[in-house]
Design an enzyme around this catalytic site. Structure first.
Site, mmCIF file in Angstrom:
data_model
loop_
_atom_site.group_PDB
_atom_site.id
_atom_site.type_symbol
_atom_site.label_atom_id
_atom_site.label_comp_id
_atom_site.label_asym_id
_atom_site.label_seq_id
_atom_site.Cartn_x
_atom_site.Cartn_y
_atom_site.Cartn_z
ATOM 1 C CB SER A 295 -16.472 5.105 -6.641
ATOM 2 O OG SER A 295 -15.547 5.163 -5.590
HETATM 3 N N1 SAM Z 1 -11.691 6.156 -7.087
HETATM 4 C C1 SAM Z 1 -11.280 4.812 -6.742
HETATM 5 C C2 SAM Z 1 -11.939 3.819 -7.686
HETATM 6 O O1 SAM Z 1 -13.075 4.059 -8.063
HETATM 7 O O2 SAM Z 1 -11.350 2.787 -7.998
HETATM 8 C C3 SAM Z 1 -11.710 4.584 -5.295
HETATM 9 C C4 SAM Z 1 -11.361 3.262 -4.750
HETATM 10 S S1 SAM Z 1 -11.897 2.827 -3.126
HETATM 11 C C5 SAM Z 1 -13.512 3.501 -2.930
HETATM 12 C C6 SAM Z 1 -10.875 3.782 -2.043
HETATM 13 C C7 SAM Z 1 -9.417 3.450 -2.091
HETATM 14 O O3 SAM Z 1 -8.740 4.229 -1.079
HETATM 15 C C8 SAM Z 1 -9.056 1.992 -1.806
HETATM 16 O O4 SAM Z 1 -8.323 1.466 -2.857
HETATM 17 C C9 SAM Z 1 -8.220 2.067 -0.513
HETATM 18 O O5 SAM Z 1 -7.213 1.087 -0.442
HETATM 19 C C10 SAM Z 1 -7.651 3.468 -0.617
HETATM 20 N N2 SAM Z 1 -7.168 4.033 0.640
HETATM 21 C C11 SAM Z 1 -7.705 3.941 1.886
HETATM 22 N N3 SAM Z 1 -6.942 4.608 2.774
HETATM 23 C C12 SAM Z 1 -5.903 5.147 2.072
HETATM 24 C C13 SAM Z 1 -4.780 5.949 2.414
HETATM 25 N N4 SAM Z 1 -4.543 6.370 3.671
HETATM 26 N N5 SAM Z 1 -3.935 6.313 1.435
HETATM 27 C C14 SAM Z 1 -4.124 5.926 0.152
HETATM 28 N N6 SAM Z 1 -5.169 5.156 -0.232
HETATM 29 C C15 SAM Z 1 -6.046 4.782 0.716
#
Ligand code: SAM
Length: 218
Positions: free
Chosen positions: A66
């Site tokens: 993000s």
């Molecule tokens: N704060 C993190 C970063 O800046 O690296 C956010 C990463 S991204 C915006 C959101 C993440 O949520 C992704 O890696 C995605 O795979 C994960 N995600 C989506 N659905 C999920 C779930 N049900 N359980 C765990 N992670 C999940």
């Protein structure tokens, strides 16, 4: 002595912190965490030169780290004191997890994509982070074994507030989760109270979808 690469990133990091301040981030503990955690170690080498831009960046598997301002805003809203146990849903790059590790006592983080969780684990080891527990799985179910949590942050968008997450908060604990469609959402704060819960809509945000039982379908 600092290497030229470390010096180059040091200057860029200071400029990012100034930019965050100009964009309204005031919490000194949050700004210090940005100074302490090297964001370039949490992004793929191909985009390392952009690590200190205030922008989201690709981290592979269709996911993004993000925008720093979004992380800073989330952390400022939580107002952590350093004593909290925090659950993060969506480890992604692990950068926000690392910031949380500086601002809370213990951090639990869940990621559904195993390869991303492994990359994040390598970055935690490289940066000496020890107060983080990681799990691969569906974070829309929370992590009940270690509940309750003082704060829960969801870094992906959900169609509605996942019930298990509210149930895993302490009384007085707060949940931050983007609620809406796959493309646009509103950041919602849910506070658990003795009577139930209080919800407050904060601001428009854009996150990748939360895929899972209490999120979107794959
Ligand atoms: N704060 C993190 C970063 O800046 O690296 C956010 C990463 S991204 C915006 C959101 C993440 O949520 C992704 O890696 C995605 O795979 C994960 N995600 C989506 N659905 C999920 C779930 N049900 N359980 C765990 N992670 C999940």
């Amino acid at each position: 002595m600092a290497t030229p690469v470390a010096r180059q990133f040091g200057g860029a990091r200071r400029r990012l912190i100034e930019e965050l301040q100009q964009k309204g981030i005031k919490d000194m503990a949050v700004l210090k965490a940005f100074d302490d955690v090297p964001r370039h170690l949490f992004v793929p080498t191909g985009v390392q030169h952009r690590a200190y831009e205030d922008a989201p960046l690709p981290i592979g598997h269709g996911q993004t780290i993000s925008q720093p301002w979004v992380h800073a805003r989330y952390l400022e809203l939580l107002g952590l004191t350093g004593r909290e146990r925090v659950l993060e849903i969506g480890t992604g790059s692990g950068f926000q997890t690392a910031l949380l590790s500086r601002l809370a006592s213990q951090v639990f983080t869940v990621e559904r994509i195993a390869a991303l969780a492994e990359e994040a684990q390598r970055a935690f080891a490289a940066t000496g982070i020890a107060n983080v527990a990681q799990r691969v799985g569906d974070g829309s179910l929370g992590w009940p074994e270690f509940a309750p949590y003082d704060a829960i942050l969801v870094g992906a968008a959900s169609p509605d507030v996942p019930r298990p997450l509210v149930e895993q908060l302490t009384i007085g604990g707060q949940l931050l989760v983007p609620i809406g469609g796959r493309d646009e959402q509103v950041l919602v704060r849910v506070r658990r109270t003795p009577e139930g819960e209080e919800r407050m809509s904060l601001e428009a945000v854009r996150f990748v979808p939360l895929i899972g039982t209490h999120g979107f379908r794959d």
